[in-house]
Design a protein around this motif. Sequence first.
Motif, PDB file in Angstrom:
ATOM      1  N   ALA A 111       0.821  -1.204   0.000  1.00 38.45           N
ATOM      2  CA  ALA A 111       0.000   0.000   0.000  1.00 38.45           C
ATOM      3  C   ALA A 111       0.858   1.258   0.000  1.00 38.45           C
ATOM      4  O   ALA A 111       0.584   2.214  -0.727  1.00 38.45           O
ATOM      5  N   ALA A 164      -6.006   1.757  -0.952  1.00 41.89           N
ATOM      6  CA  ALA A 164      -5.898   1.987  -2.388  1.00 41.89           C
ATOM      7  C   ALA A 164      -5.774   3.485  -2.645  1.00 41.89           C
ATOM      8  O   ALA A 164      -6.218   4.307  -1.842  1.00 41.89           O
ATOM      9  N   ARG A 174      -8.696  -3.184   2.066  1.00 45.21           N
ATOM     10  CA  ARG A 174      -7.326  -2.800   1.731  1.00 45.21           C
ATOM     11  C   ARG A 174      -7.211  -1.304   1.500  1.00 45.21           C
ATOM     12  O   ARG A 174      -8.214  -0.612   1.313  1.00 45.21           O
ATOM     13  N   ARG A 194      -4.393  -1.917  -6.143  1.00 46.07           N
ATOM     14  CA  ARG A 194      -4.154  -0.806  -5.219  1.00 46.07           C
ATOM     15  C   ARG A 194      -4.578   0.542  -5.787  1.00 46.07           C
ATOM     16  O   ARG A 194      -4.285   1.573  -5.184  1.00 46.07           O
TER      17      ARG A 194
END
Length: 385
Positions: free
Chosen positions: A70, A340, A338, A305
């Motif tokens: 990330a 991004a 996640r 991502r």
Amino acid sequence: MIRVRAFASLALTGLLLSACASAITPAPPIATGPTPSTATPPPPPATTLPPTALSFSSLAGWSEDDHLAALNAFRAGCGVAKDPALARVCGLAKTTVVQDEQGARAFLEAHFRPEPVGDEGLLTAYFAPQYEARMSRNAEFTAPVRGLPADLVVLDLADFEPGFVGKKITGHVEGPTFAPYPARAEIEAVPTDKPLAWMRPEELFFLQIQGSGILVLPDGRRVRAAFAGHNGKPFVGIANAMRDQGLLPDNNTSGDAIRTWLAEHRGPQADAIMQLNPRYVFFRMAADDGKEAVGAAGIPLPAGRAIAVDPSKHSYGGLYWLDAAAPKLAGAFPAYRRLAVALDTGGAIKGEVRADLYMGSGTAAGAEAGRVRHALRLYRLVPKS
């Protein structure tokens, strides 16, 4: 969107819990002495305090994310950020030596704080497709890849009225008037004498949704069909119409299912369905450099991502936590959680809590992207002062 997409979207995600606290003021004591005419008036209602700041530990899935991946995605894309605070953290990220997961997580937690964005929204996904193509038409490859028409004009309305900053219209000149550009059905009804290539109709349709992709020719050559413009019509998805007409079941309107149906009904029946989407995308050809597709921010999209967002609601280069769950399509991963980076946009990506996750290129990425339709909780990572 790439828009590659910019098709796509890739698309992760459970519901994030946001903690909030408000001040509670005890009720004033009941007056027992003075009469109503002389009683002291009660104090005004207490002002509600702002929500308590979230901690990273309150984000579902935070400890399981790949923070180094990330951080590297943020380093690659944050240079387009215009916010001074974000640009400052971007500079620190690029100059600070961080090479392991522990250091990456510590950097992110030291320099950002999570902030919820809106209520529940939607996460979808896209990808950079690879399709076969031909340089001449045949019985199977009947759809021409069209370049940007010479008569298509995009007007920036801010040139005429400052209040219309960011507003553009697309059309063409018809005699003394400026008219909207034709929709998909009208464009397809007119033959083109200079096609860039020929594709299967349903695959060209998906290439237009994604925005760009790789065309593979019979001799093995690979060329990139890059987004050049569109006809200015709104994007209209065909999944709901296919479901409502009984062409596909409610839980199986994935990209693969739609593409398979269109291929099996190639001809007038499939054309009629595709023409429900009036938007038509034009392309230009470029060499395939083997790199990931470039998004609207001008940055190569890191697979898994990068997200496409509504640029009227979010700025490119920003870092976001995705918490998406409750998939609506069969065969989907149960959740996507996640970090991004916002690096792209797309015709169907509208609203504050709306994101399209870039999954990468190729068949596997396309299969996954086509199944992403998850309830989304979105969090913006705000630089600490």
